[in-house]
Design a protein around this motif. Structure first.
Motif, mmCIF file in Angstrom:
data_model
loop_
_atom_site.group_PDB
_atom_site.id
_atom_site.type_symbol
_atom_site.label_atom_id
_atom_site.label_comp_id
_atom_site.label_asym_id
_atom_site.label_seq_id
_atom_site.Cartn_x
_atom_site.Cartn_y
_atom_site.Cartn_z
ATOM 1 N N GLU A 128 0.910 -1.416 0.040
ATOM 2 C CA GLU A 128 -0.153 0.039 -0.238
ATOM 3 C C GLU A 128 1.021 1.158 -0.084
ATOM 4 O O GLU A 128 0.683 2.252 -0.646
ATOM 5 C CB GLU A 128 -1.059 -0.099 1.307
ATOM 6 N N ALA A 129 2.056 1.191 0.851
ATOM 7 C CA ALA A 129 2.787 2.244 0.807
ATOM 8 C C ALA A 129 3.457 2.675 -0.365
ATOM 9 O O ALA A 129 3.623 3.747 -0.965
ATOM 10 C CB ALA A 129 3.809 2.260 1.968
ATOM 11 N N ALA A 130 3.933 1.568 -1.199
ATOM 12 C CA ALA A 130 4.545 1.554 -2.499
ATOM 13 C C ALA A 130 3.592 2.159 -3.560
ATOM 14 O O ALA A 130 3.806 3.179 -4.443
ATOM 15 C CB ALA A 130 5.037 0.296 -2.768
ATOM 16 N N ARG A 131 2.309 1.706 -3.460
ATOM 17 C CA ARG A 131 1.247 2.217 -4.596
ATOM 18 C C ARG A 131 0.861 3.758 -4.395
ATOM 19 O O ARG A 131 0.697 4.273 -5.118
ATOM 20 C CB ARG A 131 0.038 1.457 -4.483
ATOM 21 N N ILE A 132 0.689 4.043 -3.219
ATOM 22 C CA ILE A 132 0.048 5.222 -2.895
ATOM 23 C C ILE A 132 1.067 6.467 -2.380
ATOM 24 O O ILE A 132 0.945 7.616 -2.852
ATOM 25 C CB ILE A 132 -0.911 5.352 -1.456
ATOM 26 N N ALA A 133 2.399 6.195 -1.676
ATOM 27 C CA ALA A 133 2.993 7.242 -1.353
ATOM 28 C C ALA A 133 3.945 7.704 -2.378
ATOM 29 O O ALA A 133 4.297 6.976 -3.254
ATOM 30 C CB ALA A 133 3.588 6.810 -0.053
ATOM 31 N N ASP A 134 4.515 8.920 -2.164
ATOM 32 C CA ASP A 134 5.566 9.538 -2.957
ATOM 33 C C ASP A 134 6.816 9.100 -2.126
ATOM 34 O O ASP A 134 8.017 9.206 -2.811
ATOM 35 C CB ASP A 134 5.409 11.014 -3.059
ATOM 36 N N HIS A 135 6.890 9.161 -1.022
ATOM 37 C CA HIS A 135 7.943 8.751 -0.197
ATOM 38 C C HIS A 135 7.863 8.043 1.010
ATOM 39 O O HIS A 135 6.602 8.069 1.437
ATOM 40 C CB HIS A 135 8.397 10.374 0.523
ATOM 41 N N VAL A 136 8.500 7.117 1.358
ATOM 42 C CA VAL A 136 8.285 6.179 2.526
ATOM 43 C C VAL A 136 9.496 6.214 3.405
ATOM 44 O O VAL A 136 10.647 6.173 3.132
ATOM 45 C CB VAL A 136 8.363 4.586 1.861
ATOM 46 N N VAL A 137 9.141 6.404 4.609
ATOM 47 C CA VAL A 137 9.824 6.238 5.782
ATOM 48 C C VAL A 137 9.552 5.117 6.673
ATOM 49 O O VAL A 137 8.463 4.670 7.037
ATOM 50 C CB VAL A 137 9.758 7.406 6.735
ATOM 51 N N THR A 138 10.662 4.058 6.769
ATOM 52 C CA THR A 138 10.540 2.755 7.540
ATOM 53 C C THR A 138 10.792 2.971 8.736
ATOM 54 O O THR A 138 12.213 3.085 9.059
ATOM 55 C CB THR A 138 11.123 1.731 6.467
#
Length: 648
Positions: A190-200
């Protein structure tokens, strides 16, 4: 733009801190996902950013920490958990109450309801809303004052696939207009599909801070998702062919009829199924997860689909197909359109020169998408409510309006008032029947055995509910998750509680007098000669109990504690005042009014010294002195707790 620097929670007993030295940025015009498994520290990080939890570090919202922003709700819209509000309040009433608290016009509630699709449910109670409708209402509360930044804690948890798509479209629409969006999720796909930036986050520490494209390439694995009633046989055949061809293929059985094949393609899996006559219900390319525990929501949805497959063709849409050699399915784009697909907006794909670009950082365009939306021209933010002009007033007018809507939005106050009138009438009739009761106590329905009359207890209960329900069902907490200790809010609650107490006191005496007149005649309800001091004492007693309930509930954060503090005045404080007043005095018994006339060079107009003398005599009585002492102590405690919370 959000800048979180060195977020660290306080250490726990024999455990490391839930969040340890986390720093990241969320840029304007972008959707930033805070990714992590349950327990990774996502919610704790948000609470530290919003200054709801004690710890170290600082967070800047467009260059200012939250405690330096005069009106935080106008800058940051927050949704943490369920919607904070009384379950008996209507959806529209809750939003109109928040409009008064935020200083925005009441019509804004209808605009936001239309934007989130809750117009048909505006008269429903908060306690009857489903999970999806509750999420929509939470987003409406966050969007109400038209904030620049949205901070949402796992807003898609428990939603269906369609509701998730709608929510993602709304977040994308807000970002496309220059706003900042930060939301947490436990699903990497979901994060990969929707977000422009991902903080893990992992175990409270920052492990990755990447663009969505880099995140998908380095931290996720492509796979082929297959659903077949013969999943076990297909899994064995795929593993056997991989060993024969000496290829690195991993087949994972995810429960039910679903397989995930890593290191292969749709064409290879389809050919294997076709050669062996295996029926395949679904086959598609997907982005895999990061390891065990990730993507649990999607697997649960897949399990539900498997159960629908096993139920037979009569309970679902037929999807049977015998799959042979076929080309791989095209990979879905990682970024959704700026608005939901129904709006017909173009897809925003990073790196596409023809795609609409995000506005400049920290810039909220006033003449771009928002002006097109106001003119009726379709734009990227067509589904969002129109912009508003906020003019916060320094006077407590809007807090008073908020408090009136809060008090009248639920039936608790009306039920308490009706119960007080009924109990007072019954007690007054019984006292008149027994006899030997002074007329003031008879009209007030106050037997000597009770520490306070029913009207005073009811006023104290209403005052305690005014602040106690605020902490139990927060309303002003839509921006920060806690009820702020503002003097404007306290003044509004004291004013509304006092006005309610005065109305209740007058209605109680009037109803008791009318009932006694009907049952026992005129002689029982004759107006006494000293009616003015008696009336002042009665109104002062009921109003003092209401104010004591408000202050005690604000100090102890509980309506029960507020009512207990009201009852403690006649039970505990009055005996102490009695003992103090029994000490012999060496002063002469000259009335205070006479001493006041002798000490002042001018005379009070209209006999004002007599009224002042009556007020001071009223305060000097045990109950009046106890109430005055209690109110002063509670007000000091309220102010001290407010100062402590600001110092922290």
């Amino acid at each position: 733009m959000i800048q979180a620097i060195g977020l660290t929670s306080n250490p726990r007993k024999e455990l490391p801190p839930a969040v340890d030295d986390v720093s990241f940025e969320a840029h304007a015009g972008h959707v930033t996902a805070l990714l992590g498994a349950p327990g990774a520290g996502k919610t704790t990080a948000l609470r530290l950013m919003l200054e709801l939890q004690r710890g170290r570090g600082i967070t800047y919202f467009r260059g200012r920490p939250l405690h330096r922003i005069p009106h935080p709700a106008h800058e940051v819209g927050v949704l943490l958990g369920d919607v904070p509000g009384h379950p008996a309040r209507s959806v529209r009433g809750h939003l109109r109450m928040l409009c008064a608290a935020s200083g925005v016009p009441a019509r804004r509630a209808d605009e936001v309801l239309e934007a989130v699709g809750l117009v048909s449910l505006r008269d429903e109670r908060l306690g009857t809303l489903s999970r999806g409708m509750d999420r929509r209402l939470g987003l409406a509360c966050a969007l109400l004052p038209d904030p620049h930044t949205l901070v949402l804690d796992d807003p898609a948890r428990g939603l269906s696939a369609g509701e998730r798509r709608w929510l993602h479209g709304m977040l994308r629409a807000h970002a496309s207009q220059g706003g900042t969006v930060l939301w947490t999720t436990a699903d990497p796909k979901e994060a990969a599909r929707i977000a422009d930036h991902v903080v893990t986050l992992e175990c409270g520490r920052l492990v990755a801070d990447q663009d969505a494209a880099d995140f998908s390439r380095t931290r996720l694995r492509p796979r082929v998702a297959v659903r077949s009633p013969h999943a076990a046989r297909l899994s064995a055949l795929l593993a056997q062919e991989a060993r024969s061809a000496q290829r690195s293929v991993e087949v994972v059985r995810e429960g039910g009829n679903r397989l995930c094949v890593y290191g292969s393609t749709c064409a290879d899996v389809g050919e294997t199924a076709f050669r062996n006559g295996i029926v395949v219900h679904q086959i598609a390319d997907e982005i895999g997860d990061m390891g065990p525990g990730a993507g649990a929501a999607d697997r649960a949805a897949d399990d539900r689909a498997d159960r629908a497959d096993r139920a037979g063709p009569d309970t679902r849409t037929p999807r049977h197909a015998t799959v042979g050699p076929q080309p791989p399915a095209p990979e879905a784009p990682r970024h959704h359109p700026a608005v939901p697909a129904a709006a017909g907006a173009p897809v925003a794909v990073p790196g596409d020169p023809e795609a609409p670009q995000a506005p400049a950082e920290d810039a909220r365009p006033a003449d771009g998408a928002r002006s097109r939306r106001a003119e009726g021209t379709p734009g990227p933010g067509a589904d969002l409510p129109p912009p508003i002009s906020v003019r916060p007033a320094p006077r407590p007018l809007r807090p008073v309006r908020y408090e009136i809507r809060r008090a009248t939005g639920v039936g608790t106050g009306f039920l308490v008032g009706a119960a007080v009138l009924v109990v007072s009438a019954v007690i007054a009739v019984l006292l008149a029947r027994v006899g030997h009761t002074p007329q003031p106590r008879l009209l007030a329905a106050w037997p000597r055995e009770l520490p306070l009359p029913p009207a005073a207890l009811g006023a104290g209960l209403l005052g305690a509910l005014a602040f106690g329900d605020e902490f139990r069902h927060p309303a002003l907490a839509a921006d920060r998750g806690t009820v702020p200790r503002r003097l404007g809010l306290l003044t509004a609650k004291l004013l509304v509680a006092s006005a309610t107490a005065l109305v209740l006191a007058v209605l109680t005496v009037g109803c008791d007098a009318e009932l006694l007149y009907l049952l026992y005649g005129r002689e029982v309800v004759e107006i006494p000669a000293d009616w003015f001091p008696l009336s002042a004492g009665w109104l002062g007693l009921v109003t003092g109990c209401a104010c004591a309930g408000v202050l005690a509930a604000g100090v102890f954060r509980s309506a029960t504690a507020g009512l207990a503090a009201v009852v403690a005045v006649p039970v505990l404080v009055v005996p102490l005042v009695h003992k103090v007043m029994e000490v012999p005095s060496v002063r002469t018994p000259v009335p205070f009014a006479a001493r006041l006339r002798e000490g002042l060079p001018f005379r009070w107009p209209f006999g004002g010294e007599r009224h002042l003398d009556a007020v001071l005599r009223l305060v000097a009585q045990p109950v009046g002195g106890a109430l005055t002492l209690s109110l002063a102590a509670l007000l000091c405690a309220y102010l001290l707790t407010g100062v402590r919370s600001r110092v922290r």
